[in-house]
Design a protein around this motif. Structure first.
Motif, PDB file in Angstrom:
ATOM      1  N   VAL A   8       0.835  -1.200   0.000  1.00 14.08           N
ATOM      2  CA  VAL A   8       0.000   0.000   0.000  1.00 14.08           C
ATOM      3  C   VAL A   8       0.871   1.251   0.000  1.00 14.08           C
ATOM      4  O   VAL A   8       2.060   1.197   0.323  1.00 14.08           O
ATOM      5  CB  VAL A   8      -0.946   0.034   1.225  1.00 14.08           C
ATOM      6  CG1 VAL A   8      -1.955  -1.103   1.166  1.00 14.08           C
ATOM      7  CG2 VAL A   8      -0.175   0.001   2.535  1.00 14.08           C
ATOM      8  N   ASP A   9       0.240   2.381  -0.354  1.00  8.21           N
ATOM      9  CA  ASP A   9       0.921   3.664  -0.182  1.00  8.21           C
ATOM     10  C   ASP A   9       0.495   4.239   1.174  1.00  8.21           C
ATOM     11  O   ASP A   9      -0.261   3.610   1.911  1.00  8.21           O
ATOM     12  CB  ASP A   9       0.638   4.614  -1.347  1.00  8.21           C
ATOM     13  CG  ASP A   9      -0.828   5.009  -1.483  1.00  8.21           C
ATOM     14  OD1 ASP A   9      -1.615   4.869  -0.502  1.00  8.21           O
ATOM     15  OD2 ASP A   9      -1.203   5.484  -2.561  1.00  8.21           O
ATOM     16  N   GLU A  10       0.978   5.426   1.492  1.00 14.58           N
ATOM     17  CA  GLU A  10       0.676   6.008   2.805  1.00 14.58           C
ATOM     18  C   GLU A  10      -0.789   6.396   2.978  1.00 14.58           C
ATOM     19  O   GLU A  10      -1.235   6.673   4.088  1.00 14.58           O
ATOM     20  CB  GLU A  10       1.600   7.189   3.083  1.00 14.58           C
ATOM     21  CG  GLU A  10       3.030   6.715   3.272  1.00 14.58           C
ATOM     22  CD  GLU A  10       3.971   7.790   3.761  1.00 14.58           C
ATOM     23  OE1 GLU A  10       3.528   8.934   3.999  1.00 14.58           O
ATOM     24  OE2 GLU A  10       5.155   7.467   3.921  1.00 14.58           O
ATOM     25  N   ASN A  11      -1.554   6.403   1.880  1.00 16.55           N
ATOM     26  CA  ASN A  11      -2.993   6.665   1.949  1.00 16.55           C
ATOM     27  C   ASN A  11      -3.800   5.369   2.016  1.00 16.55           C
ATOM     28  O   ASN A  11      -5.016   5.401   1.889  1.00 16.55           O
ATOM     29  CB  ASN A  11      -3.434   7.499   0.751  1.00 16.55           C
ATOM     30  CG  ASN A  11      -2.809   8.870   0.767  1.00 16.55           C
ATOM     31  OD1 ASN A  11      -2.800   9.543   1.792  1.00 16.55           O
ATOM     32  ND2 ASN A  11      -2.255   9.290  -0.364  1.00 16.55           N
ATOM     33  N   ASP A  12      -3.105   4.237   2.158  1.00 19.71           N
ATOM     34  CA  ASP A  12      -3.725   2.920   2.268  1.00 19.71           C
ATOM     35  C   ASP A  12      -4.365   2.441   0.963  1.00 19.71           C
ATOM     36  O   ASP A  12      -5.289   1.644   0.958  1.00 19.71           O
ATOM     37  CB  ASP A  12      -4.743   2.886   3.409  1.00 19.71           C
ATOM     38  CG  ASP A  12      -5.107   1.466   3.833  1.00 19.71           C
ATOM     39  OD1 ASP A  12      -4.347   0.526   3.521  1.00 19.71           O
ATOM     40  OD2 ASP A  12      -6.165   1.294   4.468  1.00 19.71           O
ATOM     41  N   THR A  13      -3.850   2.912  -0.159  1.00 24.09           N
ATOM     42  CA  THR A  13      -4.295   2.451  -1.467  1.00 24.09           C
ATOM     43  C   THR A  13      -3.403   1.289  -1.881  1.00 24.09           C
ATOM     44  O   THR A  13      -2.176   1.393  -1.812  1.00 24.09           O
ATOM     45  CB  THR A  13      -4.177   3.575  -2.513  1.00 24.09           C
ATOM     46  OG1 THR A  13      -4.963   4.689  -2.075  1.00 24.09           O
ATOM     47  CG2 THR A  13      -4.643   3.115  -3.879  1.00 24.09           C
ATOM     48  N   ARG A  31      -0.005  -3.834   4.393  1.00 22.69           N
ATOM     49  CA  ARG A  31      -1.050  -3.897   5.415  1.00 22.69           C
ATOM     50  C   ARG A  31      -0.770  -5.018   6.405  1.00 22.69           C
ATOM     51  O   ARG A  31      -0.270  -6.079   6.045  1.00 22.69           O
ATOM     52  CB  ARG A  31      -2.423  -4.140   4.790  1.00 22.69           C
ATOM     53  CG  ARG A  31      -3.050  -2.913   4.228  1.00 22.69           C
ATOM     54  CD  ARG A  31      -4.495  -3.156   3.853  1.00 22.69           C
ATOM     55  NE  ARG A  31      -4.963  -2.057   3.013  1.00 22.69           N
ATOM     56  CZ  ARG A  31      -5.939  -2.159   2.133  1.00 22.69           C
ATOM     57  NH1 ARG A  31      -6.569  -3.310   1.973  1.00 22.69           N
ATOM     58  NH2 ARG A  31      -6.296  -1.116   1.417  1.00 22.69           N
ATOM     59  N   LYS A  97      -5.933   2.807  12.604  1.00 19.11           N
ATOM     60  CA  LYS A  97      -4.769   2.274  11.905  1.00 19.11           C
ATOM     61  C   LYS A  97      -3.632   3.281  11.987  1.00 19.11           C
ATOM     62  O   LYS A  97      -3.855   4.477  12.176  1.00 19.11           O
ATOM     63  CB  LYS A  97      -5.102   1.921  10.454  1.00 19.11           C
ATOM     64  CG  LYS A  97      -5.641   3.051   9.620  1.00 19.11           C
ATOM     65  CD  LYS A  97      -6.098   2.552   8.258  1.00 19.11           C
ATOM     66  CE  LYS A  97      -6.799   3.658   7.485  1.00 19.11           C
ATOM     67  NZ  LYS A  97      -7.254   3.212   6.170  1.00 19.11           N
ATOM     68  N   LEU A 113       1.265  -0.681   7.630  1.00 17.02           N
ATOM     69  CA  LEU A 113       0.066   0.084   7.920  1.00 17.02           C
ATOM     70  C   LEU A 113      -0.788  -0.902   8.712  1.00 17.02           C
ATOM     71  O   LEU A 113      -1.353  -1.832   8.150  1.00 17.02           O
ATOM     72  CB  LEU A 113      -0.625   0.546   6.646  1.00 17.02           C
ATOM     73  CG  LEU A 113      -1.672   1.631   6.883  1.00 17.02           C
ATOM     74  CD1 LEU A 113      -1.770   2.548   5.689  1.00 17.02           C
ATOM     75  CD2 LEU A 113      -2.998   1.071   7.254  1.00 17.02           C
TER      76      LEU A 113
END
Length: 171
Positions: A8-13, A31, A97, A113
């Protein structure tokens, strides 16, 4: 085929997938989840990670921790891992989170994350010795004191969450 973790990226995508060892060798953000189970006395169930784990073996940590996998529903993963690691299942609810990063002496890096979940349980605990070599119920007061006195006895992600435990139990 190896189990694929969710990158994931820092935006949780979700930005990709990777096998567990490779992800930890490269320190890629992925994650994870941490489950905290309390009993009716408001004590937290800790597990002592099996010595043979790929990192943090022999350290105390939260009730259950793992990674969601590509193609597996998160709810199913939470309950499957709780049963696999500690020998029981219970309802859990998501709380928050956060991201953390920790490098280990063996060259692996956790960059997660981490989704934090809380549950309540008062029954039989039967840990899988491949996952957890011991367990104990502990009051929050005793736990906070011991983490402060003996931080090397606890996993890195757990120490990140400990300051928030009193808010978790009161939710």
């Amino acid at each position: 085929m190896q189990q694929q973790l969710l990158l994931v990226d820092e935006n949780d995508t979700i930005i990709g997938y990777g096998d567990k060892l490779s992800v930890h060798e490269k320190g890629l953000l992925h994650r994870a989840f941490s489950i905290f189970v309390f009993n009716m006395k408001r004590e937290l169930l800790l597990q002592k990670r099996a010595e043979a784990k790929y990192h943090s073996g022999g350290l105390w940590t939260n009730t259950c921790c793992s990674h969601p996998l590509k193609g597996e529903d998160l709810e199913l993963t939470l309950h499957r891992k709780l049963k696999e690691e500690m020998g029981f299942d219970c309802a859990v609810s998501f709380k928050y989170k956060f991201i953390y990063k920790a490098a280990f002496d063996n060259g692996l890096t956790e960059h997660e994350l981490d989704y934090v979940y809380v549950g309540e349980y008062d029954g039989l605990v039967e840990p899988n010795p491949e996952e957890a070599e011991d367990f104990k119920w502990i009051s929050l007061e005793e736990l906070v004191l011991d983490v402060n006195l003996n931080p090397r006895n606890y996993t890195e992600w757990f120490k990140e969450i400990v300051p928030n435990l009193s808010t978790l139990i009161n939710c």
